[in-house]
Design a protein around this motif. Structure first.
Motif, PDB file in Angstrom:
ATOM      1  N   SER A  96      -0.867   7.768  20.555  1.00 30.42           N
ATOM      2  CA  SER A  96      -1.275   6.573  19.819  1.00 30.42           C
ATOM      3  C   SER A  96      -1.697   6.962  18.408  1.00 30.42           C
ATOM      4  CB  SER A  96      -2.404   5.850  20.541  1.00 30.42           C
ATOM      5  OG  SER A  96      -3.585   6.618  20.513  1.00 30.42           O
ATOM      6  N   MET A  97      -1.627   5.972  17.521  1.00 29.61           N
ATOM      7  CA  MET A  97      -2.039   6.184  16.140  1.00 29.61           C
ATOM      8  C   MET A  97      -2.747   4.910  15.666  1.00 29.61           C
ATOM      9  SD  MET A  97       0.250   7.391  12.844  1.00 29.61           S
ATOM     10  CE  MET A  97       1.378   6.003  12.897  1.00 29.61           C
ATOM     11  N   ALA A  98      -4.066   5.025  15.500  1.00 26.94           N
ATOM     12  CA  ALA A  98      -4.837   3.918  14.946  1.00 26.94           C
ATOM     13  C   ALA A  98      -4.493   3.794  13.470  1.00 26.94           C
ATOM     14  CB  ALA A  98      -6.333   4.153  15.144  1.00 26.94           C
ATOM     15  N   LEU A  99      -4.156   2.586  13.034  1.00 24.84           N
ATOM     16  CA  LEU A  99      -3.701   2.374  11.669  1.00 24.84           C
ATOM     17  C   LEU A  99      -4.864   2.104  10.722  1.00 24.84           C
ATOM     18  CD1 LEU A  99      -0.650   0.137  12.577  1.00 24.84           C
ATOM     19  CD2 LEU A  99      -0.654   2.586  12.022  1.00 24.84           C
ATOM     20  N   SER A 100      -4.734   2.654   9.533  1.00 23.55           N
ATOM     21  CA  SER A 100      -5.732   2.423   8.489  1.00 23.55           C
ATOM     22  C   SER A 100      -4.981   2.244   7.172  1.00 23.55           C
ATOM     23  CB  SER A 100      -6.705   3.602   8.403  1.00 23.55           C
ATOM     24  OG  SER A 100      -6.041   4.759   7.937  1.00 23.55           O
ATOM     25  N   LYS A 101      -5.712   2.063   6.106  1.00 23.91           N
ATOM     26  CA  LYS A 101      -5.128   1.848   4.779  1.00 23.91           C
ATOM     27  C   LYS A 101      -4.132   2.946   4.406  1.00 23.91           C
ATOM     28  CE  LYS A 101      -6.401   1.390   0.002  1.00 23.91           C
ATOM     29  NZ  LYS A 101      -6.646   0.352  -0.851  1.00 23.91           N
ATOM     30  N   LYS A 102      -4.377   4.180   4.848  1.00 26.13           N
ATOM     31  CA  LYS A 102      -3.498   5.298   4.472  1.00 26.13           C
ATOM     32  C   LYS A 102      -2.090   5.185   5.058  1.00 26.13           C
ATOM     33  CE  LYS A 102      -5.205   8.283   8.152  1.00 26.13           C
ATOM     34  NZ  LYS A 102      -6.044   9.426   8.446  1.00 26.13           N
ATOM     35  N   HIS A 103      -1.888   4.328   6.063  1.00 25.00           N
ATOM     36  CA  HIS A 103      -0.581   4.169   6.698  1.00 25.00           C
ATOM     37  C   HIS A 103       0.287   3.098   6.033  1.00 25.00           C
ATOM     38  CE1 HIS A 103      -3.075   5.960   9.980  1.00 25.00           C
ATOM     39  NE2 HIS A 103      -2.005   6.731  10.058  1.00 25.00           N
ATOM     40  N   PHE A 104      -0.278   2.334   5.106  1.00 24.40           N
ATOM     41  CA  PHE A 104       0.450   1.217   4.497  1.00 24.40           C
ATOM     42  C   PHE A 104       1.257   1.657   3.283  1.00 24.40           C
ATOM     43  CE2 PHE A 104      -2.459  -0.988   7.152  1.00 24.40           C
ATOM     44  CZ  PHE A 104      -1.865  -2.208   7.430  1.00 24.40           C
ATOM     45  N   ASN A 105       2.374   0.957   3.067  1.00 21.44           N
ATOM     46  CA  ASN A 105       3.198   1.203   1.883  1.00 21.44           C
ATOM     47  C   ASN A 105       2.884   0.158   0.809  1.00 21.44           C
ATOM     48  OD1 ASN A 105       4.601  -1.148   2.635  1.00 21.44           O
ATOM     49  ND2 ASN A 105       6.245   0.004   3.621  1.00 21.44           N
ATOM     50  N   ALA A 106       3.602   0.218  -0.304  1.00 20.89           N
ATOM     51  CA  ALA A 106       3.351  -0.689  -1.425  1.00 20.89           C
ATOM     52  C   ALA A 106       3.654  -2.154  -1.080  1.00 20.89           C
ATOM     53  CB  ALA A 106       4.171  -0.253  -2.632  1.00 20.89           C
ATOM     54  N   ALA A 107       4.486  -2.395  -0.094  1.00 21.65           N
ATOM     55  CA  ALA A 107       4.840  -3.759   0.319  1.00 21.65           C
ATOM     56  C   ALA A 107       3.878  -4.297   1.380  1.00 21.65           C
ATOM     57  CB  ALA A 107       6.269  -3.797   0.833  1.00 21.65           C
ATOM     58  N   ASN A 108       2.794  -3.558   1.633  1.00 21.46           N
ATOM     59  CA  ASN A 108       1.761  -3.939   2.603  1.00 21.46           C
ATOM     60  C   ASN A 108       2.250  -3.904   4.058  1.00 21.46           C
ATOM     61  OD1 ASN A 108      -0.982  -4.462   2.987  1.00 21.46           O
ATOM     62  ND2 ASN A 108      -0.569  -6.640   3.318  1.00 21.46           N
ATOM     63  N   GLY A 109       3.219  -3.057   4.319  1.00 22.47           N
ATOM     64  CA  GLY A 109       3.682  -2.815   5.683  1.00 22.47           C
ATOM     65  C   GLY A 109       3.374  -1.377   6.048  1.00 22.47           C
ATOM     66  N   ILE A 110       3.543  -1.049   7.303  1.00 23.08           N
ATOM     67  CA  ILE A 110       3.312   0.329   7.737  1.00 23.08           C
ATOM     68  C   ILE A 110       4.478   1.196   7.250  1.00 23.08           C
ATOM     69  CG2 ILE A 110       2.976   1.876   9.716  1.00 23.08           C
ATOM     70  CD1 ILE A 110       0.647  -0.088   9.106  1.00 23.08           C
ATOM     71  N   MET A 111       4.160   2.303   6.622  1.00 21.43           N
ATOM     72  CA  MET A 111       5.147   3.226   6.070  1.00 21.43           C
ATOM     73  C   MET A 111       6.073   3.730   7.176  1.00 21.43           C
ATOM     74  SD  MET A 111       6.251   4.787   3.514  1.00 21.43           S
ATOM     75  CE  MET A 111       5.964   6.010   2.298  1.00 21.43           C
ATOM     76  N   GLY A 112       7.373   3.660   6.923  1.00 18.70           N
ATOM     77  CA  GLY A 112       8.349   4.135   7.897  1.00 18.70           C
ATOM     78  C   GLY A 112       8.138   5.594   8.264  1.00 18.70           C
ATOM     79  N   GLY A 113       7.699   6.393   7.304  1.00 22.40           N
ATOM     80  CA  GLY A 113       7.443   7.809   7.573  1.00 22.40           C
ATOM     81  C   GLY A 113       6.315   8.026   8.563  1.00 22.40           C
ATOM     82  N   ALA A 114       5.319   7.147   8.545  1.00 20.40           N
ATOM     83  CA  ALA A 114       4.221   7.249   9.519  1.00 20.40           C
ATOM     84  C   ALA A 114       4.735   6.955  10.921  1.00 20.40           C
ATOM     85  CB  ALA A 114       3.094   6.290   9.140  1.00 20.40           C
ATOM     86  N   ILE A 115       5.597   5.951  11.032  1.00 22.85           N
ATOM     87  CA  ILE A 115       6.178   5.602  12.335  1.00 22.85           C
ATOM     88  C   ILE A 115       7.079   6.726  12.824  1.00 22.85           C
ATOM     89  CG2 ILE A 115       7.647   3.946  13.559  1.00 22.85           C
ATOM     90  CD1 ILE A 115       6.637   1.828  11.463  1.00 22.85           C
ATOM     91  N   TYR A 116       7.893   7.286  11.928  1.00 21.54           N
ATOM     92  CA  TYR A 116       8.766   8.400  12.297  1.00 21.54           C
ATOM     93  C   TYR A 116       7.952   9.621  12.729  1.00 21.54           C
ATOM     94  CZ  TYR A 116      12.654  11.632  12.379  1.00 21.54           C
ATOM     95  OH  TYR A 116      13.582  12.543  12.808  1.00 21.54           O
ATOM     96  N   THR A 117       6.863   9.885  12.033  1.00 20.39           N
ATOM     97  CA  THR A 117       5.999  11.015  12.403  1.00 20.39           C
ATOM     98  C   THR A 117       5.461  10.832  13.817  1.00 20.39           C
ATOM     99  OG1 THR A 117       5.400  11.470  10.113  1.00 20.39           O
ATOM    100  CG2 THR A 117       3.894  12.291  11.808  1.00 20.39           C
ATOM    101  N   LEU A 118       5.061   9.615  14.165  1.00 17.02           N
ATOM    102  CA  LEU A 118       4.585   9.346  15.521  1.00 17.02           C
ATOM    103  C   LEU A 118       5.688   9.612  16.540  1.00 17.02           C
ATOM    104  CD1 LEU A 118       2.460   8.289  17.533  1.00 17.02           C
ATOM    105  CD2 LEU A 118       3.229   5.969  16.958  1.00 17.02           C
ATOM    106  N   ALA A 119       6.902   9.180  16.249  1.00 15.12           N
ATOM    107  CA  ALA A 119       8.028   9.423  17.163  1.00 15.12           C
ATOM    108  C   ALA A 119       8.301  10.915  17.318  1.00 15.12           C
ATOM    109  CB  ALA A 119       9.280   8.706  16.651  1.00 15.12           C
ATOM    110  N   ASP A 120       8.361  11.626  16.205  1.00 17.09           N
ATOM    111  CA  ASP A 120       8.668  13.056  16.238  1.00 17.09           C
ATOM    112  C   ASP A 120       7.568  13.846  16.946  1.00 17.09           C
ATOM    113  OD1 ASP A 120      10.350  15.320  15.475  1.00 17.09           O
ATOM    114  OD2 ASP A 120       8.771  15.813  14.047  1.00 17.09           O
ATOM    115  N   PHE A 121       6.316  13.488  16.689  1.00 14.46           N
ATOM    116  CA  PHE A 121       5.208  14.191  17.344  1.00 14.46           C
ATOM    117  C   PHE A 121       5.208  13.924  18.850  1.00 14.46           C
ATOM    118  CE2 PHE A 121       0.693  14.744  18.578  1.00 14.46           C
ATOM    119  CZ  PHE A 121       0.537  16.064  18.198  1.00 14.46           C
TER     120      PHE A 121
END
Length: 139
Positions: free
Chosen positions: A43-68
């Motif tokens: 699991s990954m609790a989301l915070s401000k550091k996970h958001f991109n400029a469009a105010n969505g969750i950064m795709g790289g953060a989601i990919y990191t969760l999948a890869d980990f």
């Protein structure tokens, strides 16, 4: 979890193994929730550091969760495995405040393995689906 694969001792051992994976565990805040043979839940609790400029969750953060999650599932045994390729499909925007991933083995061979990773948020929204292939390292 399926087939009663959950094991507190194995969970403690794998958390200890991954404690030095600073990017995944500290920077992104991923937590290993369950681990079993060919399976991992993180699991990954989301915070401000996970958001991109469009105010969505950064795709790289989601990919990191999948890869980990893939790394945890494939390295739960004594055979060290690294990702050889990965593909992710982003299916929906995140509605909740936590992402949950489940990595499941599809096939495991002598040198390679294949996994599917499903990522949902804590409201049940299917956020992404990933396919990861790994190579088992030999000594």
């Amino acid at each position: 979890m399926e087939n009663n694969l959950f094991d507190n001792e194995k969970l403690a051992r794998i958390k200890n193994f991954f404690k030095d994976d600073i990017f995944a565990t500290e920077t992104t805040g991923i937590d290993i929730v369950e681990v079993g043979e060919g399976y991992a839940k993180c699991s990954m609790a989301l915070s401000k550091k996970h958001f991109n400029a469009a105010n969505g969750i950064m795709g790289g953060a989601i990919y990191t969760l999948a890869d980990f999650s893939f790394a945890v599932a494939t390295n739960a045994s004594d055979v060290r495995t690294v990702t050889s390729s990965g593909h992710i499909q982003y299916l929906s925007g995140v509605k909740g405040d936590t992402l949950i991933s489940e990595a499941r083995m599809l096939k495991d061979g002598k040198r390679v393995c294949f996994y599917e990773i499903i990522i949902k948020d804590n409201t049940g929204v299917l956020v992404a689906k990933a396919s990861m292939d790994g190579v088992h390292l030999t000594t």
